[in-house]
Enzyme design. Structure first.
Site, mmCIF file in Angstrom:
data_model
loop_
_atom_site.group_PDB
_atom_site.id
_atom_site.type_symbol
_atom_site.label_atom_id
_atom_site.label_comp_id
_atom_site.label_asym_id
_atom_site.label_seq_id
_atom_site.Cartn_x
_atom_site.Cartn_y
_atom_site.Cartn_z
ATOM 1 C CG HIS A 94 11.797 -56.988 -22.530
ATOM 2 N ND1 HIS A 94 11.571 -57.019 -21.068
ATOM 3 C CD2 HIS A 94 10.708 -57.134 -22.944
ATOM 4 C CE1 HIS A 94 10.467 -57.394 -20.858
ATOM 5 N NE2 HIS A 94 9.763 -57.322 -21.850
ATOM 6 C CG ASP B 272 5.894 -54.984 -18.334
ATOM 7 O OD1 ASP B 272 4.746 -55.404 -17.762
ATOM 8 O OD2 ASP B 272 6.930 -55.640 -18.931
ATOM 9 C CG ASP C 94 6.088 -62.325 -22.081
ATOM 10 O OD1 ASP C 94 5.048 -63.119 -21.346
ATOM 11 O OD2 ASP C 94 6.629 -61.667 -21.411
ATOM 12 N NE ARG D 124 0.536 -53.014 -16.334
ATOM 13 C CZ ARG D 124 1.385 -54.002 -16.695
ATOM 14 N NH1 ARG D 124 2.071 -53.651 -17.874
ATOM 15 N NH2 ARG D 124 1.642 -55.102 -15.919
ATOM 16 N NE ARG E 221 2.314 -65.800 -17.033
ATOM 17 C CZ ARG E 221 3.319 -64.796 -17.348
ATOM 18 N NH1 ARG E 221 3.614 -63.698 -16.914
ATOM 19 N NH2 ARG E 221 4.116 -64.946 -18.511
ATOM 20 C CG HIS F 264 -1.874 -59.643 -17.625
ATOM 21 N ND1 HIS F 264 -1.544 -58.426 -16.769
ATOM 22 C CD2 HIS F 264 -0.438 -59.871 -17.757
ATOM 23 C CE1 HIS F 264 -0.275 -58.193 -16.586
ATOM 24 N NE2 HIS F 264 0.100 -58.780 -17.382
ATOM 25 C CG ASP F 265 1.929 -61.197 -14.280
ATOM 26 O OD1 ASP F 265 2.044 -62.385 -14.703
ATOM 27 O OD2 ASP F 265 2.774 -60.288 -14.412
ATOM 28 C CD GLU G 227 4.415 -55.133 -13.999
ATOM 29 O OE1 GLU G 227 4.110 -56.082 -13.656
ATOM 30 O OE2 GLU G 227 5.336 -54.895 -14.854
#
Length: 644
Positions: free
Chosen positions: A179, A279, A136, A277, A515, A390-391, A321
């Site tokens: 996660h 996430d 991911d 950061r 992406r 990046h998203d 984020e």
């Protein structure tokens, strides 16, 4: 509280030197003790307090003891500044190390390029170990403390940090709290039957509880990863996997998980991270009967983390984020007793998306309508302002904002999706829809800044006029974000106009996720074209460089809660004023492909005796005309006008 003795018991087992850093730490620890205890009990009650609070305080002490002296000195320097991350002098870039430079070591050779541009803050996308075929993009972490061999090793990262610090540059890294990879040591032990580590995750023997969760939980990736649970044959259990089937959600209702993740947070702090950061913090607390997003106890966890960081590593700021609606994102800065004391930084995702709305429609009305919520951000916190990352680009701003501008919300979003995917007659954009939800027809948008602004289409058609227009769109977008305040974050490749990279389609590990089209591999021969006068790369780089240079010359651009938006005198023009006691800076952006006329009256509500303004971009001075006269902005023109 009956556990108030715990800290004193822990301190009794440690000997501290009588030096300023130790004394400052002890003072912070004692000041925050009551708050830490209260937040911990709010999460877990008194049952676990004696065992796990003891571990937490020992962790804070050990973190301080292990923290390098030069980081402690930097903590002290930052504490003496007015929230260092609010400064107009900081400009960032977000990048993938391997795709930008090849390796962490090679990044050292690219720092002069970044300094030439004016960038002094780097967000290095996930570096820690993740499975190559199920990563991911690095957010499926299999080892939180080991740099992936594709990038180098932890020594390389420490050396890069030291090099950056010597050059006056700041470092931001990611940590994923929600996660871990299903190949993380905890997951492997859980699959081997270790009950301790099975309790690190949400695991169920049948579908009864998972189905109860599913009845209220939305799907994050309905196309590629439908549902929120995955059956694991090795366990004969269902595991919560909100994002992808290979990312197992961590169970923060277990205090052992909190302690383990705090250990990882402090590992990052003690390698010199300036901003950590966090996430997807909206997902970290789960509760039946809810969406399992943005729950109150998720904020309690973040508040506890912030208190612990304030004690042990106070020079490190936290970024949450959370890509949510404006009224929800404000909660991540902290509310009530924790106002401005939860996350220091958040992404201004709404403003980013509204810039794309404005570039598609030529209408800034919705952008202006959103500012009432965005401006509620507490003083002392700041935004990451950006045009691309990046998203994907979500269109999550509220229907009321769209309706207030006179549009039908459903039809408006449909138009934007068609426009940026190139399926509209008047669009020159080359993008793609991401994560289409067949139930709702919602989707998000993939594509680079340049391609979405029409540059890819223009180059393919060898259309000089369209190339010119695309470049203007790119720069007006960047200008609006750079002068908005907060911490502007460029996305690598945008500074020279990279278009979509379709090579991801040939990679089975990436082909399902479009992406990757806006995550290019840098061709340094292309970047060297910044030296070629008149090239697309040189024009975009030089214009971006000029914007950064101007920003750094203007203390009023620091995020001092000093931004006021101009009333909508012209729907095509977004305008705001940044001010100090003795200076007003008018930032104007024409998002239309037509000439726009802005009445001089718009200026006078902020500066009554104003006679002239000077554009810092062109050095042109304008005489303020009568109320009925107009300032003329060419298509996609921007002006940074100073009054002194």
């Amino acid at each position: 509280m009956k556990n108030s003795h715990i800290l004193s018991d822990v301190l009794a087992k440690h000997r501290f030197l009588n030096n300023p850093h130790d004394q400052s730490f002890l003072k912070r620890l004692q000041q925050h003790e009551s708050t830490i205890n209260g937040l911990y009990v709010q999460l877990y009650g008194d049952t676990y307090a004696a065992l796990f609070l003891d571990q937490l305080y020992r962790l804070l002490i050990n973190t301080h003891v292990e923290r390098a002296p030069h980081f402690k000195q930097r903590d002290a320097q930052k504490a003496g500044e007015q929230k260092w991350f609010l400064s107009n002098d900081i400009v960032g870039m977000s990048l993938y190390v391997d795709r930008f430079a090849g390796s962490i070591n090679a990044m050292n050779q690219k720092l002069p390029y970044l300094q030439q541009l004016g960038v002094n803050f780097l967000h290095l996308m996930p570096l820690m170990e993740s499975p190559a075929d199920a990563s991911d993009g690095g957010y499926a972490v299999s080892n939180f403390r080991k740099v992936d061999e594709r990038f180098g090793n932890i020594t390389d990262l420490k050396n890069l940090q030291q090099n950056m610090q010597q050059k006056g540059m700041y470092l931001m890294l990611d940590i994923v709290l929600n996660h871990a990879s299903n190949q993380h040591e905890w997951a492997i032990k859980a699959k081997q039957g270790d009950k301790k580590y099975q309790d690190f995750f949400y695991m169920y023997d049948d579908r009864v509880v998972p189905d109860q969760f599913e009845s209220t939980m939305p799907e994050v990736f309905p196309e590629s990863s439908p549902g929120n649970f995955t059956y694991v044959p090795e366990l004969n259990k269902w595991v919560m996997t909100v994002f992808h089937h290979y990312q197992w959600d961590l169970n923060f209702t277990n205090p052992a998980v909190l302690i383990a993740m705090l250990e990882n947070i402090f590992f990052y702090a003690n390698i010199g991270v300036d901003v950590l950061r966090i996430d997807a913090p909206a997902f970290i607390w789960k509760q039946l009967g809810t969406t399992c997003q943005n729950l109150p106890l998720a904020h309690t966890i973040l508040q506890l983390i912030k208190q612990c960081v304030n004690v042990a590593t106070p020079g490190m700021a936290l970024l949450g984020e959370a890509i949510v609606a404006p009224k929800d994102i404000m909660k991540y800065f902290g509310e009530g007793a924790f106002y401005a004391n939860e996350c220091d930084v958040a992404y201004n995702a709404t403003q980013m998306a509204l810039q794309w709305d404005a570039i598609a429609t030529g209408d800034t009305t919705i952008m202006l309508a959103a500012q009432q919520e965005i401006l509620k951000k507490p003083y002392g916190t700041t935004w990451i302002n950006y045009t691309r990352c990046h998203d994907d680009i979500g269109l999550g701003y509220e229907d009321e904002m769209i309706a207030q501008a006179g549009y039908n919300p459903y039809e408006h979003r449909k138009f934007l999706m068609n426009y940026f995917s190139g399926n509209h007659a008047y669009s020159s954009a080359s993008g793609a829809l991401f994560s289409v939800n067949p139930k709702t027809n919602d989707a998000r948008i993939s594509g680079t800044l340049a391609s979405l602004c029409g540059l890819e289409n223009a180059i393919n058609n060898n259309d000089a006029a369209l190339i010119e227009t695309a470049i203007k769109r790119i720069i007006v977008m960047q200008a609006c974000a750079i002068f908005y305040g907060g911490l502007p974050m460029l996305y690598y490749g945008d500074e020279v106009g990279y278009t979509n990279d379709y090579s991801y389609l040939n990679d089975a590990a990436k082909s399902y996720d479009n992406r990757w089209m806006h995550r290019p591999i840098i061709d340094w021969q292309k970047n060297d074209l910044i030296q070629t006068k008149g090239s697309i790369e040189q024009r975009i780089f030089e214009a971006t460089q000029q914007l950064i240079t101007i920003r750094k010359q203007l203390p009023a651009i620091s995020d001092l809660k000093n931004i006021h938006w101009l009333p909508p005198h012209n729907i095509h023009v977004a305008g705001y004023v940044r001010h100090t006691a003795d200076q007003h800076i008018y930032c104007l952006f024409n998002f239309s492909n037509e000439v726009a006329f802005l009445t001089w009256y718009a200026f006078k509500s902020f500066s009554k005796n104003l006679t002239t303004v000077t554009d810092l971009v062109t050095n042109k001075t304008y005489n303020i005309g009568p109320d009925a006269a107009y300032l003329i902005l060419e298509p996609y023109q921007y002006l940074i006008l100073t009054t002194a």
